[in-house]
Design a protein around this motif. Structure first.
Motif, PDB file in Angstrom:
ATOM      1  N   ASP A   1      -9.443   1.717   5.233  1.00  0.00           N
ATOM      2  CA  ASP A   1     -10.514   0.199   5.540  1.00  0.00           C
ATOM      3  C   ASP A   1     -11.063   0.152   3.678  1.00  0.00           C
ATOM      4  OD1 ASP A   1     -11.128  -1.514   7.134  1.00  0.00           O
ATOM      5  OD2 ASP A   1     -12.391  -1.149   8.205  1.00  0.00           O
ATOM      6  N   THR A   2     -11.176  -1.260   4.021  1.00  0.00           N
ATOM      7  CA  THR A   2     -12.171  -2.045   2.743  1.00  0.00           C
ATOM      8  C   THR A   2     -12.586  -2.845   2.764  1.00  0.00           C
ATOM      9  OG1 THR A   2     -10.150  -1.610   1.365  1.00  0.00           O
ATOM     10  CG2 THR A   2     -11.481  -3.654   0.676  1.00  0.00           C
TER      11      THR A   2
ATOM     12  N   LYS B   1       0.727  -1.334  -0.717  1.00  0.00           N
ATOM     13  CA  LYS B   1       0.253   0.091  -0.151  1.00  0.00           C
ATOM     14  C   LYS B   1       0.834   1.233  -0.115  1.00  0.00           C
ATOM     15  CE  LYS B   1      -3.808  -1.852   2.610  1.00  0.00           C
ATOM     16  NZ  LYS B   1      -4.663  -1.896   3.917  1.00  0.00           N
TER      17      LYS B   1
ATOM     18  N   ARG C   1      -8.955  -0.011  -4.134  1.00  0.00           N
ATOM     19  CA  ARG C   1      -8.012   0.715  -3.575  1.00  0.00           C
ATOM     20  C   ARG C   1      -7.508   1.236  -4.584  1.00  0.00           C
ATOM     21  NH1 ARG C   1      -7.444  -2.961  -0.536  1.00  0.00           N
ATOM     22  NH2 ARG C   1      -6.428  -4.028  -2.118  1.00  0.00           N
TER      23      ARG C   1
ATOM     24  N   LYS D   1      -4.971  -6.231 -12.156  1.00  0.00           N
ATOM     25  CA  LYS D   1      -5.895  -5.410 -11.080  1.00  0.00           C
ATOM     26  C   LYS D   1      -6.007  -4.198 -10.170  1.00  0.00           C
ATOM     27  CE  LYS D   1      -7.128  -6.193  -5.978  1.00  0.00           C
ATOM     28  NZ  LYS D   1      -6.769  -7.372  -5.004  1.00  0.00           N
TER      29      LYS D   1
ATOM     30  N   ASP E   1     -10.190 -12.151  -3.397  1.00  0.00           N
ATOM     31  CA  ASP E   1     -10.002 -12.221  -5.440  1.00  0.00           C
ATOM     32  C   ASP E   1     -10.213 -13.678  -6.119  1.00  0.00           C
ATOM     33  OD1 ASP E   1      -8.727  -9.912  -5.238  1.00  0.00           O
ATOM     34  OD2 ASP E   1      -6.761 -10.257  -5.237  1.00  0.00           O
TER      35      ASP E   1
HETATM   36  P1  IMP Z   1      -7.703  -3.945   4.380  1.00  0.00           P
HETATM   37  O1  IMP Z   1      -8.310  -3.285   5.335  1.00  0.00           O
HETATM   38  O2  IMP Z   1      -6.927  -3.321   3.055  1.00  0.00           O
HETATM   39  O3  IMP Z   1      -6.792  -4.651   6.194  1.00  0.00           O
HETATM   40  O4  IMP Z   1      -9.068  -4.997   4.258  1.00  0.00           O
HETATM   41  C1  IMP Z   1      -9.246  -5.792   4.647  1.00  0.00           C
HETATM   42  C2  IMP Z   1     -10.223  -7.517   4.079  1.00  0.00           C
HETATM   43  O5  IMP Z   1     -10.769  -6.946   3.278  1.00  0.00           O
HETATM   44  C3  IMP Z   1      -9.049  -7.734   3.843  1.00  0.00           C
HETATM   45  O6  IMP Z   1      -8.265  -8.200   5.230  1.00  0.00           O
HETATM   46  C4  IMP Z   1      -9.403  -9.156   2.691  1.00  0.00           C
HETATM   47  O7  IMP Z   1     -10.422  -9.764   3.291  1.00  0.00           O
HETATM   48  C5  IMP Z   1     -10.700  -8.016   2.148  1.00  0.00           C
HETATM   49  N1  IMP Z   1      -9.930  -7.349   1.397  1.00  0.00           N
HETATM   50  C6  IMP Z   1      -9.562  -6.392   0.942  1.00  0.00           C
HETATM   51  N2  IMP Z   1      -9.664  -6.104  -0.452  1.00  0.00           N
HETATM   52  C7  IMP Z   1      -9.170  -6.931  -1.262  1.00  0.00           C
HETATM   53  C8  IMP Z   1      -9.269  -7.082  -1.993  1.00  0.00           C
HETATM   54  O8  IMP Z   1      -8.666  -6.202  -2.994  1.00  0.00           O
HETATM   55  N3  IMP Z   1      -9.285  -8.427  -2.992  1.00  0.00           N
HETATM   56  C9  IMP Z   1      -9.960  -9.302  -1.939  1.00  0.00           C
HETATM   57  N4  IMP Z   1      -9.976  -8.875  -0.779  1.00  0.00           N
HETATM   58  C10 IMP Z   1      -9.500  -8.003  -0.453  1.00  0.00           C
END
Ligand code: IMP
Length: 192
Positions: free
Chosen positions: A69-70, A13, A178, A172, A152
């Motif tokens: 956060d994702t 990141k 992101r 991707k 993914d």
């Molecule tokens: P983080 O906030 O980037 O840590 O994402 C939290 C969670 O979302 C990760 O642990 C994954 O399970 C899922 N995640 C986030 N980004 C992706 C991605 O680009 N592909 C697949 N899973 C993702």
């Protein structure tokens, strides 16, 4: 040069945002400011969690800061796993457990619509800004592909036939949630 902290320890990141901002800002990771604290993600939304992390750094270290956060939001599951994506199958689970639970919950479900959503919260001076990146797509019925991480192998983005894990990191990273959020943040910061 202006210094700003990205509240993460994730090298990928950090590399990504440094590449996008192309040396116009000095972006520090948590390790660079010697922050080894485990910042707890106790929020119930992506926005809250991103804000929690950014605020922690801003208050404790005084730096302008941003955090992300994702989550994967599945329509038929009311937006789950969402903010709980990393621990959908339990606190000590791995991505395979999470995908297995997701496919189980969606067994026999026709509506496979889902989206990845990334939120970035920026605390700069006295201001707070949010940036969002979304990729719509669908959850398929089995895992396909080896690249990437998390969900993914089960996510096919709109307009493609392959999963994120089959498309590979280069493709991707051009189209991801992101990347979209990061580009918006980078544009805001470099224009400022
Ligand atoms: P983080 O906030 O980037 O840590 O994402 C939290 C969670 O979302 C990760 O642990 C994954 O399970 C899922 N995640 C986030 N980004 C992706 C991605 O680009 N592909 C697949 N899973 C993702």
């Amino acid at each position: 040069m202006k210094k700003i902290v990205f509240a993460t320890n994730n090298k990928h990141k950090l590399d990504e945002i440094r590449k996008i901002t192309d040396g116009s800002l000095q972006i520090l990771g948590l390790a660079d400011i010697h922050c080894e604290d485990e910042i707890e993600e106790t929020g119930t939304t992506l926005e809250e969690n991103a804000l929690l992390k950014a605020r922690y750094v801003k208050e404790k270290y005084g730096y302008d800061c941003f955090a992300d956060d994702t989550g994967l939001e599945v329509e038929a599951l009311g937006g789950a796993p969402g903010v709980y994506s990393s621990r959908y199958a339990g606190e000590a689970c791995n991505p395979a457990d999470n995908m297995a639970k997701l496919l189980h919950e969606l067994a026999g479900v026709k509506n496979r619509n889902a989206r990845f959503r990334t939120v970035i919260t920026l605390l700069i001076g006295d201001e707070m800004h949010f940036f969002e990146g979304v990729v719509n797509g669908r959850i398929i019925e089995e895992q396909r592909g080896e690249a990437g991480f998390g969900y993914d192998p089960v996510f096919v983005p709109e307009g493609k036939d392959q999963t994120f894990a089959e498309l590979g990191n280069d493709v991707k990273n051009q189209i991801s949630h992101r990347a979209l959020a990061t580009h918006q943040l980078a544009q805001f910061l470099t224009e400022r």
